[in-house]
Design an enzyme around this catalytic site. Sequence first.
Site, PDB file in Angstrom:
ATOM      1  CB  CYS A  74      49.605  60.751  -4.992  1.00 30.27           C
ATOM      2  SG  CYS A  74      48.731  62.256  -4.574  1.00 30.27           S
ATOM      3  CE  LYS A 121      44.914  58.884  -2.396  1.00 33.30           C
ATOM      4  NZ  LYS A 121      44.049  59.247  -3.512  1.00 33.30           N
ATOM      5  NE  ARG A 167      49.099  62.780   3.781  1.00 32.33           N
ATOM      6  CZ  ARG A 167      48.291  63.517   3.011  1.00 32.33           C
ATOM      7  NH1 ARG A 167      47.055  63.142   2.809  1.00 32.33           N
ATOM      8  NH2 ARG A 167      48.737  64.623   2.445  1.00 32.33           N
TER       9      ARG A 167
HETATM   10  C1  UDX Z   1      52.877  62.914  -7.028  1.00 36.10           C
HETATM   11  C2  UDX Z   1      52.860  63.377  -8.501  1.00 36.10           C
HETATM   12  O1  UDX Z   1      54.182  63.773  -8.884  1.00 36.10           O
HETATM   13  C3  UDX Z   1      51.870  64.521  -8.689  1.00 36.10           C
HETATM   14  O2  UDX Z   1      51.816  64.876 -10.057  1.00 36.10           O
HETATM   15  C4  UDX Z   1      50.499  64.074  -8.193  1.00 36.10           C
HETATM   16  O3  UDX Z   1      49.576  65.133  -8.276  1.00 36.10           O
HETATM   17  C5  UDX Z   1      50.571  63.583  -6.757  1.00 36.10           C
HETATM   18  O4  UDX Z   1      51.561  62.548  -6.646  1.00 36.10           O
HETATM   19  P1  UDX Z   1      53.950  63.793  -4.742  1.00 36.10           P
HETATM   20  O5  UDX Z   1      53.175  62.728  -4.031  1.00 36.10           O
HETATM   21  O6  UDX Z   1      54.006  65.168  -4.147  1.00 36.10           O
HETATM   22  O7  UDX Z   1      53.376  63.988  -6.232  1.00 36.10           O
HETATM   23  O8  UDX Z   1      55.431  63.238  -4.857  1.00 36.10           O
HETATM   24  P2  UDX Z   1      56.536  63.067  -6.018  1.00 36.10           P
HETATM   25  O9  UDX Z   1      57.439  64.210  -6.046  1.00 36.10           O
HETATM   26  O10 UDX Z   1      55.921  62.653  -7.291  1.00 36.10           O
HETATM   27  O11 UDX Z   1      57.348  61.809  -5.406  1.00 36.10           O
HETATM   28  C6  UDX Z   1      56.700  60.569  -5.139  1.00 36.10           C
HETATM   29  C7  UDX Z   1      57.655  59.568  -4.515  1.00 36.10           C
HETATM   30  O12 UDX Z   1      58.607  59.100  -5.465  1.00 36.10           O
HETATM   31  C8  UDX Z   1      58.472  60.124  -3.356  1.00 36.10           C
HETATM   32  O13 UDX Z   1      58.529  59.153  -2.326  1.00 36.10           O
HETATM   33  C9  UDX Z   1      59.830  60.379  -3.959  1.00 36.10           C
HETATM   34  O14 UDX Z   1      60.877  60.339  -3.026  1.00 36.10           O
HETATM   35  C10 UDX Z   1      59.925  59.232  -4.954  1.00 36.10           C
HETATM   36  N1  UDX Z   1      60.853  59.490  -6.055  1.00 36.10           N
HETATM   37  C11 UDX Z   1      60.559  60.445  -6.992  1.00 36.10           C
HETATM   38  C12 UDX Z   1      62.033  58.748  -6.163  1.00 36.10           C
HETATM   39  O15 UDX Z   1      62.323  57.881  -5.313  1.00 36.10           O
HETATM   40  N2  UDX Z   1      62.852  58.986  -7.226  1.00 36.10           N
HETATM   41  C13 UDX Z   1      62.584  59.906  -8.178  1.00 36.10           C
HETATM   42  O16 UDX Z   1      63.383  60.055  -9.115  1.00 36.10           O
HETATM   43  C14 UDX Z   1      61.417  60.674  -8.046  1.00 36.10           C
END
Ligand code: UDX
Length: 423
Positions: free
Chosen positions: A256, A259, A324
């Site tokens: 997400c 993109k 991904r």
């Molecule tokens: C995200 C949104 O949180 C969600 O609401 C939406 O519907 C889809 O996109 P997701 O892709 O599952 O969800 O991942 P998320 O848990 O948000 O993490 C995204 C990225 O940020 C990951 O690579 C994660 O490692 C990174 N991240 C997140 C950090 O590096 N530090 C943080 O403190 C939090």
Amino acid sequence: MTRVAVIGAGYVGLTTSAYLAHLGHDVVCADVVPERIDALNQGRIPIFEVGLEEMVRQGIDGQRLSFVLGAETAVDDAEFAFLCVPTPQAADGSAEMGFIEDAARQIGPRLRSEAIVVNKSTVPVGSTRAVEQALGREDVFVVSNPEFLREGSAVHDCLHPDRIVIGSDDQAAAIRLAALFEGIQATVVVTDPATAETIKYASNAFLATKVSFVNALANLCEAVGADVRDVVFGMGYDPRIGFEFLKPGPGWGGSCFPKDTRALLHIADEAGYDFSLLRGVIAVNDEQHERVVAKVVAAAGGSVEGRTIAAWGLAFKARTDDTRDSPAIEVVRRLQERGARVRAYDPQARGGLEGVQRCSDPYAPCEGAAVLVVLTEWDEFRWLDLDKVRALMAVPSIVDARNLLDPAAARRKGFVYEGIGRP
Ligand code: UDX
């Protein structure tokens, strides 16, 4: 029991199907991959997601959930048709509408009158109109209902959403959709479709901004000798700031954030607004991958050419098998470009990576390695035997890109330890 069709059995479609069945509705979920449909009808799901398989099985056993091939058959008699198909990134950064328009064209002629088509895919602002046109029907409604679930906690997020956003030009259709979620405790935000679509992009872009902010801050902390974790601790008690999404790491990734941030930037460009802040957020993320690579190269003494590098983690974050747009993969790829031989362990990550040897336990990649780099924050990495790791490695050196390990403990065990933004 309300008849609901869900088009697409990917992350969002499958979770939506399972939880709507859990709420007591009669759900038919369609996909275009025959093997996937066969497996799903036997209760086997193609992804690793805590609690989802169980929920799918309960739906099947309770005869409230079934899977069919092709969108057309799913929508017969359905009061709601959820569109949960991918919107991949086009070459110019925009979100591709091809799958969603195809699905709409297919279901259009089969929909019953007064049916509500619910768009859950993340689509460019204004797409509700495009879906209406592709459906070719005057007597059905198109409503936007963006999805905010996180991989790894998808089931929990569906059952306990922070909010439900409904974008509709028709008040009665919005109320009918809200009623479908009866039993779920959440604030319902009803607005117009374009605003609902913007809420989705804005939410992801804001979260990505938080992570890029803390990554940039971590770099500053390294330069001035501060500890980013304590900085965040000290900031987070201010409720306007909070503690969430302020963990530094190798940059954000997944299906997400990359993109959606690019798509929002594209939307802004098209609309004639230079969203320079968001451009910076993306640039900081690219730099962050490179900073981790530079730390590994430095830890290897200035070059990784011909050296073995052990990687713990390939998934884009913990508790998912999804790779991904994984920052872990990006770092590994860049190390390979610099001549490193990378061996990796990840407890769940799907798929192989060209030129990378996948190991079946976390110790195996460490054998003869010049550097161990921690790329995904799997809990199990915290509890591994560092004496054993040290004995296996050619040089005891750790780059902890997730600040997962205890630096003092690692150093006590004889490692040269380098985290992100902390001494
Ligand atoms: C995200 C949104 O949180 C969600 O609401 C939406 O519907 C889809 O996109 P997701 O892709 O599952 O969800 O991942 P998320 O848990 O948000 O993490 C995204 C990225 O940020 C990951 O690579 C994660 O490692 C990174 N991240 C997140 C950090 O590096 N530090 C943080 O403190 C939090």
